[in-house]
Write an enzyme that holds these catalytic residues in place. Sequence first.
Site, PDB file in Angstrom:
ATOM      1  N   ASP A 131       0.810  -1.226   0.000  1.00 32.43           N
ATOM      2  CA  ASP A 131       0.000   0.000   0.000  1.00 32.43           C
ATOM      3  C   ASP A 131       0.837   1.266   0.000  1.00 32.43           C
ATOM      4  O   ASP A 131       0.386   2.317   0.474  1.00 32.43           O
ATOM      5  CB  ASP A 131      -0.964   0.006   1.194  1.00 32.43           C
ATOM      6  CG  ASP A 131      -1.998  -1.097   1.121  1.00 32.43           C
ATOM      7  OD1 ASP A 131      -2.322  -1.517   0.000  1.00 32.43           O
ATOM      8  OD2 ASP A 131      -2.459  -1.560   2.184  1.00 32.43           O
ATOM      9  N   GLU A 132       2.042   1.215  -0.539  1.00 24.38           N
ATOM     10  CA  GLU A 132       2.902   2.403  -0.574  1.00 24.38           C
ATOM     11  C   GLU A 132       3.327   2.781  -1.981  1.00 24.38           C
ATOM     12  O   GLU A 132       4.201   3.620  -2.163  1.00 24.38           O
ATOM     13  CB  GLU A 132       4.139   2.183   0.306  1.00 24.38           C
ATOM     14  CG  GLU A 132       3.808   2.083   1.788  1.00 24.38           C
ATOM     15  CD  GLU A 132       5.053   2.063   2.666  1.00 24.38           C
ATOM     16  OE1 GLU A 132       6.151   2.369   2.147  1.00 24.38           O
ATOM     17  OE2 GLU A 132       4.927   1.754   3.855  1.00 24.38           O
TER      18      GLU A 132
END
Length: 303
Positions: A248-249
């Site tokens: 999720d980055e």
Amino acid sequence: MTPTRTVLEERVASAAPAEAKPLARRRLLASCADQPGIVAAVSRLLHDAGANIIQSDQYSSDPFGGTFFLRMEFAGTDHVVEGLAERFGAVAERFGMTWRFGNPAVPKRVAILVSKQDHCLQDLLYRWRRNELEAEVVLVASNHADHREAVEAQGLPFHHIPVANPAEKPEAERQLLELLDGTCDLVVLARYMQILSGDFLRLVGVPVINIHHSFLPAFAGAGPYARARERGVKLIGATAHYVTEDLDEGPIIEQDVNRVSHCHDVGALTRLGADVERTVLARAVGWHCEDRVLRHGNTTVVF
């Protein structure tokens, strides 16, 4: 008796212009260190080749020492556009550009991965059927069999690749890679609730876009609506981003939010969030397929 045309009819027919052949369109996406003369050099090349610029967008992160980004759409005869890539190489080398041409006439092939929740899947298929996405959906794969009937009703192949436990994940990823090899230009995770390994991302060979049900970087990982409820947030959101090895980055493409209150329980937050998720994902997929997104490190420039 064979009918004959009058003199006036013959004059009108001879004066009528021949039907123009549609011009071919291409898109140029480029980035390089900012410096004077980039737009002039690109425009001059297109002009000298006989191409016409239809739309041009540019951005510099800093005019002194920054990075320059360019998206141009242009049109010309088939002969003109087919020879431009080779000629553009000299301009690209002069400015140290990273660049590519896109062809709007060839829609990007999209593979969709989904788990049990189907709101993002159904939204993408709806937009695809209505020609609202500059894309061609080629297949749907899932770790659950729930959506087979709905997908196959659209005339699309559905592939069930189960992941019952973590030990099965390497084999599932192997099957997915075999399925996706050479068949798609983009993979979309439409609420595919499996973490893809770094090996998968390196081997798949195409960009992967994910929708996360949170306004990242807040509440990354699992269960964001429950954690948002515990925190008492007043806004919930969704984030579409490119997938990297860091969970999720990856570079963010699009985000949006809905206002909520203390009256909303986790179920209500989830329902409201689903509306944001599908619209955010559809925008991100659409922009990617229209060649509007340029990646820059862990960020994006979206024209």
